[in-house]
Scaffold this active site. Structure first.
Site, PDB file in Angstrom:
ATOM      1  N   THR A  40      -0.385   8.369   1.345  1.00  0.00           N
ATOM      2  CA  THR A  40      -0.232   6.918   1.284  1.00  0.00           C
ATOM      3  C   THR A  40       0.183   6.359   2.641  1.00  0.00           C
ATOM      4  O   THR A  40      -0.313   5.309   3.079  1.00  0.00           O
ATOM      5  CB  THR A  40       0.815   6.537   0.225  1.00  0.00           C
ATOM      6  OG1 THR A  40       0.380   6.997  -1.056  1.00  0.00           O
ATOM      7  CG2 THR A  40       1.018   5.035   0.165  1.00  0.00           C
ATOM      8  N   HIS A  43      -2.782   6.167   4.882  1.00  0.00           N
ATOM      9  CA  HIS A  43      -3.616   5.014   4.526  1.00  0.00           C
ATOM     10  C   HIS A  43      -3.055   3.728   5.159  1.00  0.00           C
ATOM     11  O   HIS A  43      -3.805   2.900   5.683  1.00  0.00           O
ATOM     12  CB  HIS A  43      -3.680   4.845   3.006  1.00  0.00           C
ATOM     13  CG  HIS A  43      -4.685   5.724   2.341  1.00  0.00           C
ATOM     14  ND1 HIS A  43      -6.042   5.490   2.403  1.00  0.00           N
ATOM     15  CD2 HIS A  43      -4.528   6.845   1.588  1.00  0.00           C
ATOM     16  CE1 HIS A  43      -6.677   6.421   1.717  1.00  0.00           C
ATOM     17  NE2 HIS A  43      -5.781   7.264   1.216  1.00  0.00           N
ATOM     18  N   HIS A  63       8.382   7.211   1.604  1.00  0.00           N
ATOM     19  CA  HIS A  63       9.013   7.218   0.282  1.00  0.00           C
ATOM     20  C   HIS A  63       9.502   8.607  -0.139  1.00  0.00           C
ATOM     21  O   HIS A  63       9.993   8.760  -1.256  1.00  0.00           O
ATOM     22  CB  HIS A  63       8.045   6.666  -0.772  1.00  0.00           C
ATOM     23  CG  HIS A  63       6.719   7.337  -0.807  1.00  0.00           C
ATOM     24  ND1 HIS A  63       5.661   6.936  -0.029  1.00  0.00           N
ATOM     25  CD2 HIS A  63       6.267   8.395  -1.525  1.00  0.00           C
ATOM     26  CE1 HIS A  63       4.615   7.703  -0.265  1.00  0.00           C
ATOM     27  NE2 HIS A  63       4.958   8.601  -1.161  1.00  0.00           N
ATOM     28  N   CYS A 107       6.029   1.029 -15.214  1.00  0.00           N
ATOM     29  CA  CYS A 107       6.770  -0.237 -15.350  1.00  0.00           C
ATOM     30  C   CYS A 107       5.911  -1.401 -14.845  1.00  0.00           C
ATOM     31  O   CYS A 107       5.286  -1.315 -13.789  1.00  0.00           O
ATOM     32  CB  CYS A 107       8.059  -0.147 -14.537  1.00  0.00           C
ATOM     33  SG  CYS A 107       8.903  -1.713 -14.233  1.00  0.00           S
ATOM     34  N   GLY A 263      -5.994  12.070  -8.242  1.00  0.00           N
ATOM     35  CA  GLY A 263      -6.667  11.540  -7.058  1.00  0.00           C
ATOM     36  C   GLY A 263      -6.939  10.047  -7.178  1.00  0.00           C
ATOM     37  O   GLY A 263      -7.250   9.540  -8.254  1.00  0.00           O
ATOM     38  N   THR A 288       0.169   9.206 -12.915  1.00  0.00           N
ATOM     39  CA  THR A 288       0.711   8.372 -11.845  1.00  0.00           C
ATOM     40  C   THR A 288       2.211   8.583 -11.768  1.00  0.00           C
ATOM     41  O   THR A 288       2.899   8.631 -12.787  1.00  0.00           O
ATOM     42  CB  THR A 288       0.388   6.876 -12.073  1.00  0.00           C
ATOM     43  OG1 THR A 288       0.850   6.116 -10.947  1.00  0.00           O
ATOM     44  CG2 THR A 288       1.036   6.323 -13.325  1.00  0.00           C
TER      45      THR A 288
END
Length: 342
Positions: A40, A43, A63, A107, A263, A288
Site C-alpha cells: 500500500t 502504491h 501502518h 466497520c 489480492g 480484508t
C-alpha cells in the site's frame, strides 16, 4: 520529529521535520522503534490509480510498526507507559452495525492508519488506546512490526481448515510467503506457490513450499493437476491481485474446494462464473484486514511459539531516512519484507 510525508498528489514522498503529535484524553503517544513497508505504501509513493482515488495528501504514511508507550491521555486505562505495542491499522468506530455484530474489520466508519490518520513512518505516533496491541516479550521487534500483514495471511489461510489439504498460493509477496509458513504449520499436505519472481519463489521454498511454479515458464493449471493426480487443488489462496492468476486458481481448484482472495485488483476482473464457480460449487472468501482482535492472538501465538519463523521473508533493513531504497527494492521485486529502523 522526522517523518515520511506524502505532501502532493504526484509521485514520491519527502523525509521532513514535522510537529510532534498531540495526545488526546483517550490517546497514547508511542515512540516508534521499527516500522515496515507495505505494498500500500508503494502504491501511495507511485501515486497509482488506487492511491489517486483513496489517498488525500498531506499525510504521514505507514501502518506497520512496533514501539513503546511514552505518554498516555488522562482517560487511558488499558495501557501504561513503557508498554511495547503494535496496533490494528483499522481505526474502528465501535458503534456501527458491523462493529456491533462482530465484523469490525469492515466497520462502516473506519479510518485506515497511514491513509486517513497520520501513520507509522515517523519518530512518534499517536493512536487511540482501543486499537493498540500489547506485544509478547518473546517476539523480537523485527517480527512484531510485521504482525499486521501476518494477520492478513492468517485469516486468508484459516478461513477454513487446511490440515492435510493441498494448497495453491498465488503471489509470493510477503503476505503470500507468510501464508506459506502458516499453511505448513497448520498441516497442509502439499503447498505450491506460483509467482513470476524467482527471487521470491526461493524464499517460498525456505518457508516450506513443496513446489514452486514460475507462470512465465510453466503452465500453472497443468502443473497443479499433475501434482494432485488430476484431483485439483483443495485450497487456493489468491494474493497477487492479477486477473490471470485468479483465473488459473479457479481452473486448478477441485470441485467443492475453496478460494480465499486477499489480492487487490487495479481494474475489474473477468471470470467464467458458471464454469469455474457455480458448477464447481466452490466457496469464495473475500479477506480484508484481520478479525479484531482474535486474529492478533493467533498471530502472536504463531510467532511466539516458534510455529512460524518469518525471518526468511524479512530480507532488508534501512534507516527511516533511507526509505526510498526500500521502496525501490519493493517495486523491483528484489526483496521480501523491508523494515525501517528509527
Amino acid at each position: 520529529m522526522k517523518a515520511i510525508v506524502k505532501k502532493k498528489r504526484t509521485r514520491g514522498m519527502e523525509f521532513v521535520e514535522v510537529p510532534a503529535p498531540r495526545v488526546g484524553l483517550k490517546d497514547v503517544l508511542i515512540k516508534v522503534k521499527v516500522a515496515s513497508i507495505c505494498g500500500t505504501d508503494v502504491h501511495i509513493f507511485d501515486w497509482t490509480r488506487w492511491a489517486q482515488h483513496r489517498f488525500l495528501p498531506p499525510r504521514i504514511i505507514g501502518h506497520e510498526f512496533v514501539g513503546n508507550v511514552i505518554k498516555i491521555g488522562d482517560e487511558v486505562t488499558q495501557v501504561k507507559i513503557g508498554d511495547r505495542v503494535s496496533a490494528e491499522s483499522h481505526l474502528t468506530c465501535g458503534y456501527c452495525y458491523q462493529c456491533n455484530n462482530g465484523y469490525s474489520e469492515v466497520c462502516k466508519n473506519f479510518k485506515l492508519l497511514g491513509v486517513d490518520h497520520d501513520g507509522t513512518f515517523a519518530e512518534f505516533l499517536v493512536l487511540p488506546e482501543h486499537v493498540l496491541w500489547k506485544n509478547d516479550s518473546h517476539i523480537p521487534d523485527e517480527w512484531a512490526t510485521i504482525q499486521e500483514p501476518f494477520g492478513n495471511a492468517v485469516d486468508t489461510v484459516l478461513a477454513e481448515d487446511v490440515s492435510a489439504k493441498t494448497v495453491l498460493i498465488l503471489g509470493a509477496g510477503p503476505i503470500g510467503l507468510f501464508a506459506t509458513g502458516i499453511a505448513k504449520a497448520c498441516g497442509a499436505s502439499l503447498i505450491i506457490i506460483s509467482d513470476p519472481n524467482d527471487y521470491r519463489l526461493a524464499i517460498g521454498k525456505k518457508m516450506g513450499a513443496h513446489s514452486i511454479i514460475n507462470p512465465r515458464k510453466q503452465d500453472v493449471v497443468q502443473t497443479a493437476l499433475e501434482v494432485t493426480r488430476d484431483s485439483g487443488i483443495d485450497v487456493v489462496l489468491e494474493f497477487s491481485g492479477n486477473n490471470q492468476a485468479l483465473n488459473q486458481g479457479l481452473k486448478a481448484i477441485t470441485p467443492g474446494g475453496r478460494i480465499s482472495i486477499l489480492g487487490i485488483y487495479e481494474r475489474r476482473v473477468h471470470i467464467d462464473l458458471n464454469k469455474d464457480v457455480i458448477f464447481k460449487k466452490i466457496r469464495i472468501y473475500g479477506i480484508t484486514g484481520r478479525k479484531i482482535f482474535s486474529t492478533w492472538y493467533k498471530t502472536s501465538r504463531f510467532l511466539s511459539s516458534g510455529l512460524v519463523d518469518p525471518s526468511p521473508v524479512i530480507t532488508h533493513q534501512f534507516s527511516l531516512k533511507d526509505y526510498e531504497k526500500g521502496m525501490k527494492l519493493m517495486k523491483d521485486g528484489r526483496c521480501g519484507k523491508v523494515i525501517l529502523k528509527m
